[in-house]
Design a protein around this motif. Structure first.
Motif, PDB file in Angstrom:
ATOM      1  N   VAL A   1      15.974 135.950  46.371  1.00 17.09           N
ATOM      2  CA  VAL A   1      16.257 135.183  47.588  1.00 17.09           C
ATOM      3  C   VAL A   1      17.725 134.778  47.569  1.00 17.09           C
ATOM      4  CG1 VAL A   1      15.769 133.075  48.907  1.00 17.09           C
ATOM      5  CG2 VAL A   1      13.902 134.313  47.773  1.00 17.09           C
ATOM      6  N   GLY A   2      18.418 134.991  48.685  1.00 15.83           N
ATOM      7  CA  GLY A   2      19.811 134.592  48.816  1.00 15.83           C
ATOM      8  C   GLY A   2      19.952 133.333  49.649  1.00 15.83           C
ATOM      9  N   PHE A   3      21.188 133.090  50.087  1.00 14.70           N
ATOM     10  CA  PHE A   3      21.474 131.897  50.885  1.00 14.70           C
ATOM     11  C   PHE A   3      22.635 132.203  51.823  1.00 14.70           C
ATOM     12  CE2 PHE A   3      22.311 127.641  52.149  1.00 14.70           C
ATOM     13  CZ  PHE A   3      21.274 126.824  51.706  1.00 14.70           C
ATOM     14  N   ASP A   4      22.503 131.853  53.079  1.00 19.57           N
ATOM     15  CA  ASP A   4      23.518 131.954  54.152  1.00 19.57           C
ATOM     16  C   ASP A   4      22.993 132.745  55.341  1.00 19.57           C
ATOM     17  OD1 ASP A   4      25.524 130.384  53.113  1.00 19.57           O
ATOM     18  OD2 ASP A   4      26.616 132.055  52.196  1.00 19.57           O
ATOM     19  N   ASP A   5      22.279 133.854  55.088  1.00 20.39           N
ATOM     20  CA  ASP A   5      21.914 134.805  56.139  1.00 20.39           C
ATOM     21  C   ASP A   5      23.174 135.372  56.790  1.00 20.39           C
ATOM     22  OD1 ASP A   5      20.178 136.382  57.607  1.00 20.39           O
ATOM     23  OD2 ASP A   5      20.015 134.942  59.236  1.00 20.39           O
ATOM     24  N   SER A   6      24.065 135.864  55.950  1.00 17.58           N
ATOM     25  CA  SER A   6      25.311 136.493  56.407  1.00 17.58           C
ATOM     26  C   SER A   6      25.060 137.968  56.683  1.00 17.58           C
ATOM     27  CB  SER A   6      26.387 136.343  55.332  1.00 17.58           C
ATOM     28  OG  SER A   6      26.008 137.064  54.162  1.00 17.58           O
ATOM     29  N   SER A   7      26.110 138.676  57.069  1.00 19.92           N
ATOM     30  CA  SER A   7      25.991 140.117  57.313  1.00 19.92           C
ATOM     31  C   SER A   7      25.570 140.855  56.050  1.00 19.92           C
ATOM     32  CB  SER A   7      27.324 140.669  57.828  1.00 19.92           C
ATOM     33  OG  SER A   7      28.372 140.415  56.896  1.00 19.92           O
ATOM     34  N   VAL A   8      25.893 140.308  54.892  1.00 18.87           N
ATOM     35  CA  VAL A   8      25.514 140.917  53.617  1.00 18.87           C
ATOM     36  C   VAL A   8      23.994 141.039  53.513  1.00 18.87           C
ATOM     37  CG1 VAL A   8      25.496 140.554  51.109  1.00 18.87           C
ATOM     38  CG2 VAL A   8      27.592 140.147  52.422  1.00 18.87           C
ATOM     39  N   ALA A   9      23.279 140.072  54.079  1.00 18.81           N
ATOM     40  CA  ALA A   9      21.819 140.052  53.950  1.00 18.81           C
ATOM     41  C   ALA A   9      21.170 141.281  54.565  1.00 18.81           C
ATOM     42  CB  ALA A   9      21.259 138.781  54.581  1.00 18.81           C
ATOM     43  N   VAL A  10      21.764 141.826  55.622  1.00 16.86           N
ATOM     44  CA  VAL A  10      21.156 142.981  56.285  1.00 16.86           C
ATOM     45  C   VAL A  10      21.748 144.308  55.822  1.00 16.86           C
ATOM     46  CG1 VAL A  10      20.404 141.710  58.307  1.00 16.86           C
ATOM     47  CG2 VAL A  10      22.698 142.692  58.270  1.00 16.86           C
ATOM     48  N   THR A  11      22.877 144.265  55.112  1.00  9.42           N
ATOM     49  CA  THR A  11      23.438 145.507  54.571  1.00  9.42           C
ATOM     50  C   THR A  11      23.004 145.741  53.128  1.00  9.42           C
ATOM     51  OG1 THR A  11      25.479 144.362  53.929  1.00  9.42           O
ATOM     52  CG2 THR A  11      25.452 145.424  56.092  1.00  9.42           C
ATOM     53  N   CYS A  12      22.547 144.675  52.474  1.00  4.19           N
ATOM     54  CA  CYS A  12      22.059 144.803  51.096  1.00  4.19           C
ATOM     55  C   CYS A  12      20.807 145.683  51.068  1.00  4.19           C
ATOM     56  CB  CYS A  12      21.738 143.410  50.547  1.00  4.19           C
ATOM     57  SG  CYS A  12      21.200 143.383  48.817  1.00  4.19           S
ATOM     58  N   ARG A  13      20.589 146.382  49.953  1.00  5.97           N
ATOM     59  CA  ARG A  13      19.385 147.187  49.769  1.00  5.97           C
ATOM     60  C   ARG A  13      18.637 146.707  48.545  1.00  5.97           C
ATOM     61  NH1 ARG A  13      20.132 147.637  54.122  1.00  5.97           N
ATOM     62  NH2 ARG A  13      20.522 149.468  55.435  1.00  5.97           N
ATOM     63  N   PRO A  14      17.392 146.221  48.714  1.00  2.00           N
ATOM     64  CA  PRO A  14      16.717 146.010  49.992  1.00  2.00           C
ATOM     65  C   PRO A  14      17.337 144.841  50.763  1.00  2.00           C
ATOM     66  CG  PRO A  14      15.441 145.041  48.235  1.00  2.00           C
ATOM     67  CD  PRO A  14      16.573 145.762  47.564  1.00  2.00           C
ATOM     68  N   ARG A  15      16.999 144.757  52.036  1.00  2.00           N
ATOM     69  CA  ARG A  15      17.532 143.670  52.850  1.00  2.00           C
ATOM     70  C   ARG A  15      17.045 142.334  52.309  1.00  2.00           C
ATOM     71  NH1 ARG A  15      17.652 144.578  59.062  1.00  2.00           N
ATOM     72  NH2 ARG A  15      15.643 143.536  58.924  1.00  2.00           N
ATOM     73  N   LEU A  16      17.956 141.364  52.325  1.00  2.00           N
ATOM     74  CA  LEU A  16      17.700 140.115  51.618  1.00  2.00           C
ATOM     75  C   LEU A  16      16.829 139.138  52.398  1.00  2.00           C
ATOM     76  CD1 LEU A  16      21.216 139.193  50.154  1.00  2.00           C
ATOM     77  CD2 LEU A  16      19.173 139.831  48.847  1.00  2.00           C
ATOM     78  N   THR A  17      15.843 138.611  51.709  1.00  2.00           N
ATOM     79  CA  THR A  17      15.234 137.356  52.139  1.00  2.00           C
ATOM     80  C   THR A  17      16.231 136.266  51.777  1.00  2.00           C
ATOM     81  OG1 THR A  17      12.948 138.078  51.900  1.00  2.00           O
ATOM     82  CG2 THR A  17      13.374 135.717  51.644  1.00  2.00           C
ATOM     83  N   THR A  18      16.498 135.365  52.713  1.00  2.00           N
ATOM     84  CA  THR A  18      17.592 134.419  52.492  1.00  2.00           C
ATOM     85  C   THR A  18      17.347 133.135  53.257  1.00  2.00           C
ATOM     86  OG1 THR A  18      20.022 134.199  52.618  1.00  2.00           O
ATOM     87  CG2 THR A  18      18.949 135.338  54.426  1.00  2.00           C
ATOM     88  N   VAL A  19      18.041 132.091  52.850  1.00  2.00           N
ATOM     89  CA  VAL A  19      17.995 130.808  53.554  1.00  2.00           C
ATOM     90  C   VAL A  19      19.143 130.799  54.555  1.00  2.00           C
ATOM     91  CG1 VAL A  19      18.142 128.307  53.336  1.00  2.00           C
ATOM     92  CG2 VAL A  19      16.985 129.656  51.559  1.00  2.00           C
ATOM     93  N   ARG A  20      18.803 130.668  55.824  1.00  2.00           N
ATOM     94  CA  ARG A  20      19.826 130.757  56.863  1.00  2.00           C
ATOM     95  C   ARG A  20      20.596 129.447  56.987  1.00  2.00           C
ATOM     96  NH1 ARG A  20      20.803 130.086  62.516  1.00  2.00           N
ATOM     97  NH2 ARG A  20      22.305 131.664  63.171  1.00  2.00           N
ATOM     98  N   GLN A  21      21.911 129.594  56.938  1.00  2.00           N
ATOM     99  CA  GLN A  21      22.826 128.502  57.249  1.00  2.00           C
ATOM    100  C   GLN A  21      23.484 128.856  58.589  1.00  2.00           C
ATOM    101  OE1 GLN A  21      26.402 125.917  55.179  1.00  2.00           O
ATOM    102  NE2 GLN A  21      26.055 127.974  54.425  1.00  2.00           N
ATOM    103  N   PRO A  22      23.264 128.081  59.653  1.00  2.00           N
ATOM    104  CA  PRO A  22      23.792 128.457  60.974  1.00  2.00           C
ATOM    105  C   PRO A  22      25.285 128.180  61.074  1.00  2.00           C
ATOM    106  CG  PRO A  22      22.663 126.359  61.146  1.00  2.00           C
ATOM    107  CD  PRO A  22      22.467 126.830  59.716  1.00  2.00           C
ATOM    108  N   VAL A  23      26.081 128.965  60.366  1.00  2.00           N
ATOM    109  CA  VAL A  23      27.508 128.684  60.210  1.00  2.00           C
ATOM    110  C   VAL A  23      28.230 128.641  61.550  1.00  2.00           C
ATOM    111  CG1 VAL A  23      29.669 129.510  59.196  1.00  2.00           C
ATOM    112  CG2 VAL A  23      27.540 129.656  57.890  1.00  2.00           C
ATOM    113  N   GLU A  24      27.932 129.601  62.431  1.00  2.00           N
ATOM    114  CA  GLU A  24      28.627 129.624  63.722  1.00  2.00           C
ATOM    115  C   GLU A  24      28.369 128.345  64.511  1.00  2.00           C
ATOM    116  OE1 GLU A  24      27.876 133.841  62.421  1.00  2.00           O
ATOM    117  OE2 GLU A  24      26.683 132.005  62.554  1.00  2.00           O
ATOM    118  N   GLU A  25      27.113 127.904  64.546  1.00  2.00           N
ATOM    119  CA  GLU A  25      26.782 126.677  65.261  1.00  2.00           C
ATOM    120  C   GLU A  25      27.427 125.464  64.603  1.00  2.00           C
ATOM    121  OE1 GLU A  25      24.683 129.028  64.299  1.00  2.00           O
ATOM    122  OE2 GLU A  25      23.101 129.369  65.779  1.00  2.00           O
TER     123      GLU A  25
END
Length: 346
Positions: free
Chosen positions: A287-311
């Motif tokens: 499990v990662g943290f941030d839900d950044s672009s890395v989360a969807v390019t990583c293999r396998p795609r990361l389960t992660t804790v989303r930090q709404p950085v833009e908001e």
């Protein structure tokens, strides 16, 4: 060919309103009917009118520019400062901050100026820039708990808002995330998957957010009968994730679940696990943290804790705008809630 630049009078004729009304819209005066504002904006687009920023600043007493400051601690050499800037541009987190700030400023005809403050000299440059009125205020992203810039800004009475709660009390508004709750979400998800031999790769423990994420993870595990958890400290970079995961596997080869305190380190952990023949998530869930672009390019795609950085960044810019306009005089905080995003890694 008429090369004369369009004027306020041209816009007023096009819109069918007075010059004074156009001036109020251009200068952001808020007592103009929204329908009239829209008529004037369309007339501005048709005529190609571009406000004279210098003249407008005389009216509004604002530079219409905001300093977006990425700040650290200590007195860094030129080489170290260059490396610091390179790390900033390589981290998707900072790109998301810029996106959120620009998203708020652009519709208001305001612009960010990126500044780095990784040395005493650079910090003084930021203070001078603001004192001279070249920016209306500062949006500060600190990378170290001992960063002296927030206290310097507060002491100088300069408008500023911080991304993240400062490690020491300082009378500046800030936005932040409930990081401890994010660590708890990661722990509970790994436990629910059946993981029992857990470990974590923390961020730099001098950073308050890293401490909070680790504390939340530990607390949740302790509540479920896991009082001890191996911890390897990372640096929020891919390489530090690789090194930390390698060390954890060497000392705890039977681990079956890992929480990394950001997505870059989680990506590094996944890289090591694949190289060691561990299946993700069958053998080791990550499990990662941030839900950044890395989360969807990583293999396998990361389960992660989303930090709404833009908001969060947009809220930071909004708070600064309110302070500069005098709409807010009190110091305040805005705390966002984390969210677990489940993908393939856990």
């Amino acid at each position: 060919m008429n090369s004369r630049a369009p004027t306020l009078e041209d816009v007023a004729r096009e819109a069918g309103v007075s010059r004074a009304t156009v001036s109020r819209v251009v200068n952001g005066v808020r007592n103009v009917d929204p329908a009239i504002q829209e008529v004037v904006r369309r007339a501005i687009e048709r005529t190609g009118y571009a406000p004279n920023r210098a003249a407008r600043s005389l009216v509004t007493r604002r530079a219409e520019t905001v300093a977006l400051v990425v700040s650290g601690a200590g007195d860094a050499s030129d080489a170290t400062q260059n490396a610091f800037a390179a790390r900033v541009f390589a981290d998707p987190f900072f790109g998301r901050v810029v996106g959120g700030v620009v998203g708020f400023l652009r519709p208001r005809s305001m612009h960010p100026v990126l500044m780095f403050a990784e040395s005493a000299e650079a910090r003084q440059e930021v203070l001078t820039y603001l004192r001279q009125g070249r920016a209306d205020g500062a949006l500060v992203v600190s990378t170290h708990a001992d960063d002296p810039l927030p206290a310097l800004l507060a002491g100088a009475g300069l408008p500023a808002v911080l991304f993240a709660r400062p490690s020491r009390p300082v009378p500046l508004s800030h936005v932040d995330l409930a990081h401890r709750d994010g660590g708890r979400l990661a722990a509970e998800h790994l436990l629910a998957r059946g993981c029992r031999r857990l470990a974590t790769i923390s961020g730099p423990l001098a950073v308050a957010a890293s401490q909070e994420r680790l504390a939340g993870f530990r607390d949740a595990l302790a509540r479920h009968g896991h009082p001890r958890v191996p911890v390897a400290e990372g640096g929020f970079t891919l390489d530090s994730g690789v090194a930390a995961m390698s060390g954890l596997l060497a000392e705890h080869p039977g681990l079956d679940g890992v929480f990394a305190a950001n997505d870059l380190m989680a990506q590094g952990a996944c890289q090591v696990l694949r190289e060691r023949g561990r299946r993700i998530p069958e053998d080791v869930a990550v499990v990662g943290f941030d839900d950044s672009s890395v989360a969807v390019t990583c293999r396998p795609r990361l389960t992660t804790v989303r930090q709404p950085v833009e908001e969060m960044a947009a809220a930071m810019a909004r708070l600064l705008d309110e302070h500069v306009r005098g709409a807010r005089t009190d110091v305040t905080s805005v705390v966002f809630e984390p969210e677990l995003v489940v993908r393939q890694s856990a």
